[in-house]
Design a protein around this motif. Structure first.
Motif, PDB file in Angstrom:
ATOM      1  N   GLY A 172       0.816  -1.206   0.000  1.00 34.99           N
ATOM      2  CA  GLY A 172       0.000   0.000   0.000  1.00 34.99           C
ATOM      3  C   GLY A 172       0.847   1.251   0.000  1.00 34.99           C
ATOM      4  O   GLY A 172       0.549   2.221  -0.718  1.00 34.99           O
ATOM      5  N   TRP A 173       1.913   1.249   0.807  1.00 36.82           N
ATOM      6  CA  TRP A 173       2.808   2.408   0.860  1.00 36.82           C
ATOM      7  C   TRP A 173       3.514   2.598  -0.482  1.00 36.82           C
ATOM      8  O   TRP A 173       3.624   3.715  -0.979  1.00 36.82           O
ATOM      9  CB  TRP A 173       3.820   2.226   1.987  1.00 36.82           C
ATOM     10  N   ILE A 174       3.968   1.491  -1.041  1.00 31.33           N
ATOM     11  CA  ILE A 174       4.631   1.572  -2.344  1.00 31.33           C
ATOM     12  C   ILE A 174       3.691   2.157  -3.393  1.00 31.33           C
ATOM     13  O   ILE A 174       4.090   3.002  -4.208  1.00 31.33           O
ATOM     14  CB  ILE A 174       5.128   0.174  -2.777  1.00 31.33           C
ATOM     15  N   SER A 175       2.435   1.747  -3.379  1.00 31.14           N
ATOM     16  CA  SER A 175       1.485   2.201  -4.402  1.00 31.14           C
ATOM     17  C   SER A 175       1.239   3.703  -4.359  1.00 31.14           C
ATOM     18  O   SER A 175       0.793   4.292  -5.342  1.00 31.14           O
ATOM     19  CB  SER A 175       0.150   1.457  -4.255  1.00 31.14           C
ATOM     20  N   GLN A 176       1.551   4.340  -3.215  1.00 33.60           N
ATOM     21  CA  GLN A 176       1.331   5.775  -3.057  1.00 33.60           C
ATOM     22  C   GLN A 176       2.598   6.605  -3.303  1.00 33.60           C
ATOM     23  O   GLN A 176       2.581   7.822  -3.114  1.00 33.60           O
ATOM     24  CB  GLN A 176       0.809   6.068  -1.649  1.00 33.60           C
ATOM     25  N   LEU A 177       3.668   5.969  -3.739  1.00 30.10           N
ATOM     26  CA  LEU A 177       4.910   6.708  -3.978  1.00 30.10           C
ATOM     27  C   LEU A 177       4.722   7.736  -5.086  1.00 30.10           C
ATOM     28  O   LEU A 177       4.091   7.449  -6.110  1.00 30.10           O
ATOM     29  CB  LEU A 177       6.041   5.745  -4.360  1.00 30.10           C
ATOM     30  N   PRO A 178       5.289   8.927  -4.924  1.00 28.65           N
ATOM     31  CA  PRO A 178       5.171   9.949  -5.970  1.00 28.65           C
ATOM     32  C   PRO A 178       6.039   9.615  -7.181  1.00 28.65           C
ATOM     33  O   PRO A 178       6.932   8.763  -7.112  1.00 28.65           O
ATOM     34  CB  PRO A 178       5.653  11.220  -5.272  1.00 28.65           C
ATOM     35  N   ALA A 179       5.771  10.312  -8.261  1.00 29.13           N
ATOM     36  CA  ALA A 179       6.452  10.030  -9.528  1.00 29.13           C
ATOM     37  C   ALA A 179       7.945  10.317  -9.473  1.00 29.13           C
ATOM     38  O   ALA A 179       8.692   9.850 -10.346  1.00 29.13           O
ATOM     39  CB  ALA A 179       5.804  10.834 -10.649  1.00 29.13           C
ATOM     40  N   CYS A 180       8.409  11.067  -8.469  1.00 28.74           N
ATOM     41  CA  CYS A 180       9.833  11.403  -8.408  1.00 28.74           C
ATOM     42  C   CYS A 180      10.696  10.240  -7.948  1.00 28.74           C
ATOM     43  O   CYS A 180      11.923  10.328  -7.977  1.00 28.74           O
ATOM     44  CB  CYS A 180      10.058  12.611  -7.504  1.00 28.74           C
ATOM     45  N   VAL A 181      10.099   9.137  -7.510  1.00 22.74           N
ATOM     46  CA  VAL A 181      10.886   7.948  -7.141  1.00 22.74           C
ATOM     47  C   VAL A 181      11.242   7.193  -8.416  1.00 22.74           C
ATOM     48  O   VAL A 181      10.362   6.788  -9.178  1.00 22.74           O
ATOM     49  CB  VAL A 181      10.117   7.038  -6.171  1.00 22.74           C
ATOM     50  N   ALA A 182      12.535   7.031  -8.661  1.00 20.68           N
ATOM     51  CA  ALA A 182      12.998   6.407  -9.901  1.00 20.68           C
ATOM     52  C   ALA A 182      13.521   4.997  -9.714  1.00 20.68           C
ATOM     53  O   ALA A 182      13.496   4.191 -10.649  1.00 20.68           O
ATOM     54  CB  ALA A 182      14.096   7.273 -10.529  1.00 20.68           C
ATOM     55  N   LEU A 183      13.994   4.681  -8.518  1.00 21.42           N
ATOM     56  CA  LEU A 183      14.666   3.399  -8.284  1.00 21.42           C
ATOM     57  C   LEU A 183      14.448   2.984  -6.836  1.00 21.42           C
ATOM     58  O   LEU A 183      14.472   3.817  -5.934  1.00 21.42           O
ATOM     59  CB  LEU A 183      16.174   3.560  -8.570  1.00 21.42           C
ATOM     60  N   MET A 184      14.232   1.676  -6.638  1.00 20.99           N
ATOM     61  CA  MET A 184      14.074   1.173  -5.279  1.00 20.99           C
ATOM     62  C   MET A 184      14.843  -0.127  -5.112  1.00 20.99           C
ATOM     63  O   MET A 184      14.795  -1.012  -5.976  1.00 20.99           O
ATOM     64  CB  MET A 184      12.598   0.941  -4.944  1.00 20.99           C
ATOM     65  N   THR A 185      15.593  -0.202  -4.007  1.00 18.94           N
ATOM     66  CA  THR A 185      16.313  -1.422  -3.661  1.00 18.94           C
ATOM     67  C   THR A 185      15.518  -2.193  -2.615  1.00 18.94           C
ATOM     68  O   THR A 185      15.129  -1.630  -1.585  1.00 18.94           O
ATOM     69  CB  THR A 185      17.707  -1.100  -3.091  1.00 18.94           C
ATOM     70  N   ILE A 186      15.258  -3.476  -2.877  1.00 20.14           N
ATOM     71  CA  ILE A 186      14.518  -4.316  -1.941  1.00 20.14           C
ATOM     72  C   ILE A 186      15.242  -5.651  -1.752  1.00 20.14           C
ATOM     73  O   ILE A 186      16.100  -6.027  -2.556  1.00 20.14           O
ATOM     74  CB  ILE A 186      13.068  -4.579  -2.403  1.00 20.14           C
ATOM     75  N   GLY A 187      14.891  -6.351  -0.689  1.00 18.70           N
ATOM     76  CA  GLY A 187      15.436  -7.682  -0.446  1.00 18.70           C
ATOM     77  C   GLY A 187      14.609  -8.738  -1.150  1.00 18.70           C
ATOM     78  O   GLY A 187      13.389  -8.804  -0.969  1.00 18.70           O
ATOM     79  N   ALA A 188      15.256  -9.585  -1.937  1.00 21.94           N
ATOM     80  CA  ALA A 188      14.535 -10.591  -2.733  1.00 21.94           C
ATOM     81  C   ALA A 188      13.902 -11.674  -1.875  1.00 21.94           C
ATOM     82  O   ALA A 188      13.000 -12.386  -2.342  1.00 21.94           O
ATOM     83  CB  ALA A 188      15.483 -11.220  -3.751  1.00 21.94           C
ATOM     84  N   LEU A 199       4.661  -4.451  -8.941  1.00 22.81           N
ATOM     85  CA  LEU A 199       3.974  -3.184  -8.717  1.00 22.81           C
ATOM     86  C   LEU A 199       4.871  -2.006  -9.082  1.00 22.81           C
ATOM     87  O   LEU A 199       4.437  -1.070  -9.776  1.00 22.81           O
ATOM     88  CB  LEU A 199       3.547  -3.089  -7.247  1.00 22.81           C
ATOM     89  N   LEU A 200       6.118  -2.037  -8.622  1.00 21.20           N
ATOM     90  CA  LEU A 200       7.043  -0.953  -8.913  1.00 21.20           C
ATOM     91  C   LEU A 200       7.298  -0.812 -10.408  1.00 21.20           C
ATOM     92  O   LEU A 200       7.307   0.305 -10.949  1.00 21.20           O
ATOM     93  CB  LEU A 200       8.364  -1.175  -8.168  1.00 21.20           C
ATOM     94  N   ARG A 201       7.484  -1.919 -11.083  1.00 19.17           N
ATOM     95  CA  ARG A 201       7.724  -1.851 -12.528  1.00 19.17           C
ATOM     96  C   ARG A 201       6.491  -1.305 -13.257  1.00 19.17           C
ATOM     97  O   ARG A 201       6.603  -0.552 -14.220  1.00 19.17           O
ATOM     98  CB  ARG A 201       8.094  -3.241 -13.068  1.00 19.17           C
ATOM     99  N   LYS A 202       5.306  -1.682 -12.794  1.00 21.56           N
ATOM    100  CA  LYS A 202       4.074  -1.149 -13.383  1.00 21.56           C
ATOM    101  C   LYS A 202       3.993   0.358 -13.180  1.00 21.56           C
ATOM    102  O   LYS A 202       3.458   1.081 -14.035  1.00 21.56           O
ATOM    103  CB  LYS A 202       2.859  -1.831 -12.756  1.00 21.56           C
ATOM    104  N   MET A 203       4.529   0.848 -12.066  1.00 22.11           N
ATOM    105  CA  MET A 203       4.546   2.278 -11.778  1.00 22.11           C
ATOM    106  C   MET A 203       5.660   3.018 -12.500  1.00 22.11           C
ATOM    107  O   MET A 203       5.774   4.242 -12.396  1.00 22.11           O
ATOM    108  CB  MET A 203       4.686   2.485 -10.257  1.00 22.11           C
ATOM    109  N   GLY A 204       6.511   2.290 -13.195  1.00 21.42           N
ATOM    110  CA  GLY A 204       7.622   2.910 -13.903  1.00 21.42           C
ATOM    111  C   GLY A 204       8.869   3.101 -13.059  1.00 21.42           C
ATOM    112  O   GLY A 204       9.780   3.842 -13.445  1.00 21.42           O
ATOM    113  N   VAL A 205       8.923   2.437 -11.907  1.00 27.52           N
ATOM    114  CA  VAL A 205      10.076   2.536 -11.014  1.00 27.52           C
ATOM    115  C   VAL A 205      11.015   1.364 -11.276  1.00 27.52           C
ATOM    116  O   VAL A 205      10.581   0.213 -11.326  1.00 27.52           O
ATOM    117  CB  VAL A 205       9.632   2.531  -9.535  1.00 27.52           C
ATOM    118  N   ALA A 206      12.296   1.652 -11.460  1.00 27.83           N
ATOM    119  CA  ALA A 206      13.283   0.595 -11.626  1.00 27.83           C
ATOM    120  C   ALA A 206      13.497  -0.111 -10.286  1.00 27.83           C
ATOM    121  O   ALA A 206      13.358   0.497  -9.229  1.00 27.83           O
ATOM    122  CB  ALA A 206      14.599   1.172 -12.138  1.00 27.83           C
TER     123      ALA A 206
END
Length: 383
Positions: A172-188, A199-206
């Motif tokens: 839910g928090w990720i889905s509300q990220l603004p467009a200025c977020v370009a890249l996110m590092t997460i644990g697999a 979800l992030l890729r659908k939002m255009g976030v690398a």
């Protein structure tokens, strides 16, 4: 002056300056189409777009030097007295000169794991800086690609991050990220990692995988869901073993995924840098992972854990080529073309007609002579 008056003034200043600023540069060598060529002349228009890339005669070259695309740094937490998450307007005003002096024309302000409310505030502040830059473009300045969120949804290899701030993925928090977020590092290895990647890729976030001890299967599932790279190869991840291997070995033997790496020769040894570029010659991305620091050495926690670097991108290039024997073409691609590709930046990263005039002129010892960002010249400090 009012905000409107200042905006109008900035526009007038830009219109005046574009007629006197240089719009052509030539050098005996140039990095074009993934190869060193030259002598080469590059011309751009008043909008900062390259209009011609031409072969010329040696005697017509203005500089006996190497012309390369502007460097792209995907991981900048801070430097000197500057911290992307807490600095004031005055400190932000000094960012461009520092980065341009080191050849960086595009970068990702990077936020490490913190309480979600704190991250939201920092993201908002960076977003406002992006807006300011869009309104004031009369002088050479860097391009903020967007925020790199290095956390808080990391895996088991927390490294120097605050372990209390590393939490389970919140879709839910990720889905509300603004467009200025370009890249996110997460644990697999996180339970919702695959869903988060999609979800992030659908939002255009690398998406990058990092601070992780994921299994091979977890790594592959995250990659198949759309993860494009891993954050600082070797550091804060499971490593290599001839039977029970970790993420580092998975990445080194995978021809599709990109890998960033910190080439300050403290985070990663010379041999490990060489291995990475041999294994993944077309998929390496050098990053600074620089942090606010008053030290000349990479900062560490009390237990000795590395906590970022004091590396600059021009020094990373020199380290790779002069100390690790990485070919200049491979090293240049890792600070220009490769980061542009992984973030889908089609307008930069190469010296090519129709792309931004983001250019760096280098001495043959790979020190920066001058930097041109979006067609505007910055002269480096010599002190």
């Amino acid at each position: 002056t009012s905000f409107v008056d200042q905006t109008q003034l900035n526009t007038l200043l830009k219109q005046a300056l574009i007629w006197i600023v240089m719009r052509q540069i030539s050098a005996t060598r140039a990095f074009v189409n993934g190869a060193l060529t030259g002598p080469t002349s590059v011309t751009w228009d008043a909008t900062g777009m390259i209009t011609d890339v031409l072969d010329i005669q040696t005697e017509d070259a203005e500089f006996d030097a190497i012309l390369v695309p502007g460097f792209i740094d995907l991981q900048v937490n801070g430097f000197d007295k500057f911290n992307v998450s807490s600095s004031d307007v005055e400190q932000w005003s000094q960012v461009d000169k520092y980065l341009l002096n080191t050849g960086v024309t595009s970068w990702c302000p990077t936020l490490v794991s913190a309480p979600l409310k704190d991250l939201e505030s920092a993201i908002s502040m960076i977003d406002s800086q992006i807006e300011v830059r869009n309104l004031s473009a009369a002088v050479a300045q860097t391009s903020i690609i967007g925020v790199h969120l290095e956390g808080p949804f990391l895996g088991a290899a927390i490294g120097a991050h605050d372990r209390h701030s590393v939490i389970d993925i919140d879709l839910g928090w990720i889905s509300q990220l603004p467009a200025c977020v370009a890249l996110m590092t997460i644990g697999a290895e996180q339970d919702e990692a695959v869903a988060a990647v999609r979800l992030l890729r659908k939002m255009g976030v690398a998406v990058s995988l990092g601070h992780t001890s994921a299994s091979e299967q977890e790594f592959l599932l995250a990659k198949q869901a759309g993860a494009q790279m891993v954050t600082h190869l070797y550091n804060a991840m499971s490593g290599m073993h001839h039977r029970d291997h970790g993420i580092a070995l998975d990445v080194l033997t995978d021809d599709e995924i990109y890998a960033s790496i910190i080439v300050d020769l403290e985070h990663v040894s010379m041999r490990a840098v060489q291995l990475a570029f041999i294994a993944k010659p077309e998929r390496m991305i050098m990053v600074s992972d620089s942090v606010q620091s008053n030290s000349d050495l990479a900062p560490r926690l009390k237990d000795g854990t590395l906590a970022g670097s004091v590396l600059t991108m021009d020094q990373a290039l020199r380290n790779a080529v002069l100390h690790c024997s990485i070919s200049l073409t491979r090293a240049l691609a890792s600070v220009t073309r490769n980061p542009a590709r992984v973030l889908g930046l089609r307008d930069r990263g190469e010296i090519e007609k129709g792309k931004r005039a983001d250019l760096v002129l280098l001495e043959y010892d790979l020190t920066v002579i001058k930097t041109i960002s979006n067609g505007l010249l910055n002269m480096p400090d010599n002190d």
